[in-house]
Design a protein around this motif. Structure first.
Motif, PDB file in Angstrom:
ATOM      1  N   SER A   1       0.818  -1.217   0.000  1.00  0.00           N
ATOM      2  CA  SER A   1       0.000   0.000   0.000  1.00  0.00           C
ATOM      3  C   SER A   1       0.850   1.265   0.000  1.00  0.00           C
ATOM      4  N   GLY A   2       2.171   1.099  -0.221  1.00  0.00           N
ATOM      5  CA  GLY A   2       3.036   2.266  -0.348  1.00  0.00           C
ATOM      6  C   GLY A   2       3.676   2.733   0.936  1.00  0.00           C
ATOM      7  N   HIS A   3       3.659   1.900   1.975  1.00  0.00           N
ATOM      8  CA  HIS A   3       4.242   2.287   3.260  1.00  0.00           C
ATOM      9  C   HIS A   3       5.299   1.270   3.686  1.00  0.00           C
ATOM     10  N   GLU A   4       6.250   1.011   2.805  1.00  0.00           N
ATOM     11  CA  GLU A   4       7.227  -0.037   3.080  1.00  0.00           C
ATOM     12  C   GLU A   4       8.165   0.315   4.226  1.00  0.00           C
ATOM     13  N   ASN A   5       8.233   1.587   4.620  1.00  0.00           N
ATOM     14  CA  ASN A   5       9.026   1.942   5.799  1.00  0.00           C
ATOM     15  C   ASN A   5       8.403   1.369   7.073  1.00  0.00           C
ATOM     16  N   LEU A   6       7.150   0.946   6.980  1.00  0.00           N
ATOM     17  CA  LEU A   6       6.451   0.332   8.117  1.00  0.00           C
ATOM     18  C   LEU A   6       6.166  -1.142   7.844  1.00  0.00           C
ATOM     19  N   CYS A   7       7.056  -1.786   7.115  1.00  0.00           N
ATOM     20  CA  CYS A   7       6.908  -3.204   6.759  1.00  0.00           C
ATOM     21  C   CYS A   7       6.615  -4.048   7.993  1.00  0.00           C
ATOM     22  N   GLU A   8       5.524  -4.786   7.950  1.00  0.00           N
ATOM     23  CA  GLU A   8       5.110  -5.598   9.094  1.00  0.00           C
ATOM     24  C   GLU A   8       6.032  -6.791   9.324  1.00  0.00           C
ATOM     25  N   THR A   9       6.505  -7.365   8.235  1.00  0.00           N
ATOM     26  CA  THR A   9       7.410  -8.516   8.359  1.00  0.00           C
ATOM     27  C   THR A   9       8.727  -8.091   8.995  1.00  0.00           C
ATOM     28  N   PHE A  10       9.298  -7.005   8.496  1.00  0.00           N
ATOM     29  CA  PHE A  10      10.549  -6.484   9.044  1.00  0.00           C
ATOM     30  C   PHE A  10      10.379  -6.083  10.505  1.00  0.00           C
ATOM     31  N   SER A  11       9.267  -5.451  10.820  1.00  0.00           N
ATOM     32  CA  SER A  11       9.009  -5.014  12.195  1.00  0.00           C
ATOM     33  C   SER A  11       9.020  -6.173  13.175  1.00  0.00           C
ATOM     34  N   SER A  12       8.599  -7.335  12.730  1.00  0.00           N
ATOM     35  CA  SER A  12       8.501  -8.482  13.632  1.00  0.00           C
ATOM     36  C   SER A  12       9.852  -9.100  13.975  1.00  0.00           C
ATOM     37  N   VAL A  13      10.910  -8.757  13.199  1.00  0.00           N
ATOM     38  CA  VAL A  13      12.208  -9.408  13.428  1.00  0.00           C
ATOM     39  C   VAL A  13      13.352  -8.447  13.702  1.00  0.00           C
ATOM     40  N   ARG A  14      13.162  -7.122  13.494  1.00  0.00           N
ATOM     41  CA  ARG A  14      14.313  -6.206  13.505  1.00  0.00           C
ATOM     42  C   ARG A  14      15.042  -6.158  14.839  1.00  0.00           C
ATOM     43  N   LEU A  15      14.330  -6.289  15.960  1.00  0.00           N
ATOM     44  CA  LEU A  15      14.998  -6.243  17.256  1.00  0.00           C
ATOM     45  C   LEU A  15      15.467  -7.630  17.715  1.00  0.00           C
ATOM     46  N   LYS A  16      15.225  -8.625  16.910  1.00  0.00           N
ATOM     47  CA  LYS A  16      15.699  -9.976  17.231  1.00  0.00           C
ATOM     48  C   LYS A  16      17.028 -10.276  16.560  1.00  0.00           C
ATOM     49  N   GLY A  17      17.406  -9.453  15.576  1.00  0.00           N
ATOM     50  CA  GLY A  17      18.675  -9.658  14.887  1.00  0.00           C
ATOM     51  C   GLY A  17      18.680 -10.865  13.971  1.00  0.00           C
ATOM     52  N   ILE A  18      17.524 -11.164  13.393  1.00  0.00           N
ATOM     53  CA  ILE A  18      17.414 -12.322  12.518  1.00  0.00           C
ATOM     54  C   ILE A  18      16.766 -11.919  11.195  1.00  0.00           C
ATOM     55  N   MET A  19      16.842 -12.808  10.216  1.00  0.00           N
ATOM     56  CA  MET A  19      16.202 -12.590   8.926  1.00  0.00           C
ATOM     57  C   MET A  19      14.717 -12.930   9.046  1.00  0.00           C
ATOM     58  N   PRO A  20      13.912 -12.544   8.069  1.00  0.00           N
ATOM     59  CA  PRO A  20      12.477 -12.830   8.140  1.00  0.00           C
ATOM     60  C   PRO A  20      12.124 -14.305   8.285  1.00  0.00           C
ATOM     61  N   ASP A  21      13.014 -15.192   7.854  1.00  0.00           N
ATOM     62  CA  ASP A  21      12.718 -16.626   7.990  1.00  0.00           C
ATOM     63  C   ASP A  21      13.061 -17.162   9.377  1.00  0.00           C
ATOM     64  N   GLY A  22      13.510 -16.268  10.284  1.00  0.00           N
ATOM     65  CA  GLY A  22      13.778 -16.678  11.661  1.00  0.00           C
ATOM     66  C   GLY A  22      15.193 -17.137  11.940  1.00  0.00           C
ATOM     67  N   SER A  23      16.067 -17.057  10.956  1.00  0.00           N
ATOM     68  CA  SER A  23      17.450 -17.501  11.145  1.00  0.00           C
ATOM     69  C   SER A  23      18.408 -16.347  10.878  1.00  0.00           C
TER      70      SER A  23
END
Length: 360
Positions: free
Chosen positions: A97-119
């Motif tokens: 929808s044009g708001h990739e700075n608020l990517c939900e997938t990235f938001s879920s992992v950014r403070l975990k230090g992992i890639m979107p696939d969990g590794s």
């Protein structure tokens, strides 16, 4: 490869041999040429942003593509690129929808230090370690292709590293503030983000641009980059000064300091009916009370902004550089080898640096 590894909060980084695995689908392996050192990295080192150690930080990455994973189409080996601190997935609701700075997938992992696939793609002795927003304090890094922007020919790669966070955040702050030509804007905090914001404000036609900070030499740099006035908040009451200078307060206040004092300052200084854009990141545990009644009665708009859109706005920022309206080199106050990174961290903590480049 060599990397600067944090093993425990508030301890010096160690330069160690780290293994890096090949990029997977949608990912790109970069040979790092330079990475900007940001306060967000220091927050990780101090545990204020609690990414689990051991971790390799560094998110303002400039480098050359060495290898691409399956399905990558935006870059190819040999391309010179910079990586944004935002890594959009490209498929979630916000991305499409044009708001990739608020990517939900990235938001879920950014403070975990992992890639979107969990590794993670980093390991030591067979044990996986974390990478914060790319892990650029190393000789190589793996990031998602949507975070990357190719560098046009003729532009020096190393000097553009700071675009990945400072530049993109400053650009996003001006967009979020909906700044109109001629409006008066105060920018609180004159580090990399604040100085980037000032440059973008100037290019957007803002009228009076008032820089607020505590270091005389940084305020002088702000004037060189487009500020029309300065306020030293150590020498005078900044709220009183801003209101007197502007006849009631700035139309927009951009808060780039990221602490309780500067956030309160922004809310107290803006004029009735004005806008406050919060871009500074306080510790993740910070709970800052607000004078809600004053915000409501004053009709103050408060907007939180997490940068701009890498695939859309980074090329626009590049265009500002071509036109001489944004100078990333003006943010760089030092260049350090990877082995000297702890010295660079100390300077940033002491307020004696804006952006230092860490060069493997």
């Amino acid at each position: 490869m060599k990397a600067a590894v944090l093993h425990a909060y508030k301890e010096p980084l160690r330069i160690e041999e780290v293994d890096i695995s090949p990029p997977r689908r949608g990912e790109v392996l970069i040979r790092v040429k330079a990475t900007g050192l940001c306060h967000s990295d220091v927050n990780v080192f101090e545990g204020k942003t609690p990414v689990p150690p051991p971790v390799v930080a560094g998110h303002e990455i400039a480098g050359v593509v060495e290898q691409v994973g399956e399905g990558v189409t935006r870059v190819r080996p040999g391309d010179r690129v910079i990586s944004a601190f935002i890594h959009p997935c490209g498929t979630c609701r916000n991305c499409v929808s044009g708001h990739e700075n608020l990517c939900e997938t990235f938001s879920s992992v950014r403070l975990k230090g992992i890639m979107p696939d969990g590794s993670s793609r980093l390991s030591m002795g067979g044990k996986e370690i974390r990478a914060f927003l790319g892990g650029g304090f190393a000789e190589e890094a793996v990031v998602g292709e949507n975070a990357l922007t190719k560098i046009p020919e003729g532009m020096e790669l190393e000097r553009l590293a700071v675009l990945g966070c400072a530049g993109l955040t400053g650009y996003g702050a001006v967009l979020a503030g909906k700044v109109e030509p001629g409006e008066t804007v105060a920018v609180i905090g004159v580090g990399g983000v604040g100085l980037s914001t000032i440059q973008v404000l100037r290019s957007a036609g803002a009228g009076r641009i008032i820089a607020v900070g505590t270091k005389k030499w940084k305020l002088e740099r702000a004037m060189e980059l487009g500020a029309t006035d300065t306020v030293n908040s150590k020498e005078e009451d900044p709220v009183k000064a801003l209101k007197e200078m502007t006849g009631g307060g700035p139309d927009v206040v951009v808060e780039a300091g990221g602490n309780e004092e500067t956030i309160r300052m922004a809310l107290d200084a803006v004029r009735i009916g004005g806008r406050v854009v919060l871009v500074g990141l306080p510790p993740s545990s910070a709970m800052i009370p607000l004078k809600v009644a004053s915000i409501v009665r004053g009709g103050i708009t408060v907007v939180g902004n997490y940068g701009a859109r890498p695939r859309v706005d980074m090329p626009r920022l590049m265009e500002l550089i071509k036109q001489g309206k944004y100078d990333p080199s003006a943010l760089v106050t030092g260049r350090f080898k990877l082995e000297e990174i702890n010295e660079a961290v100390k300077l940033l903590e002491e307020g004696e640096a804006i952006r230092s480049l860490i060069v493997p």
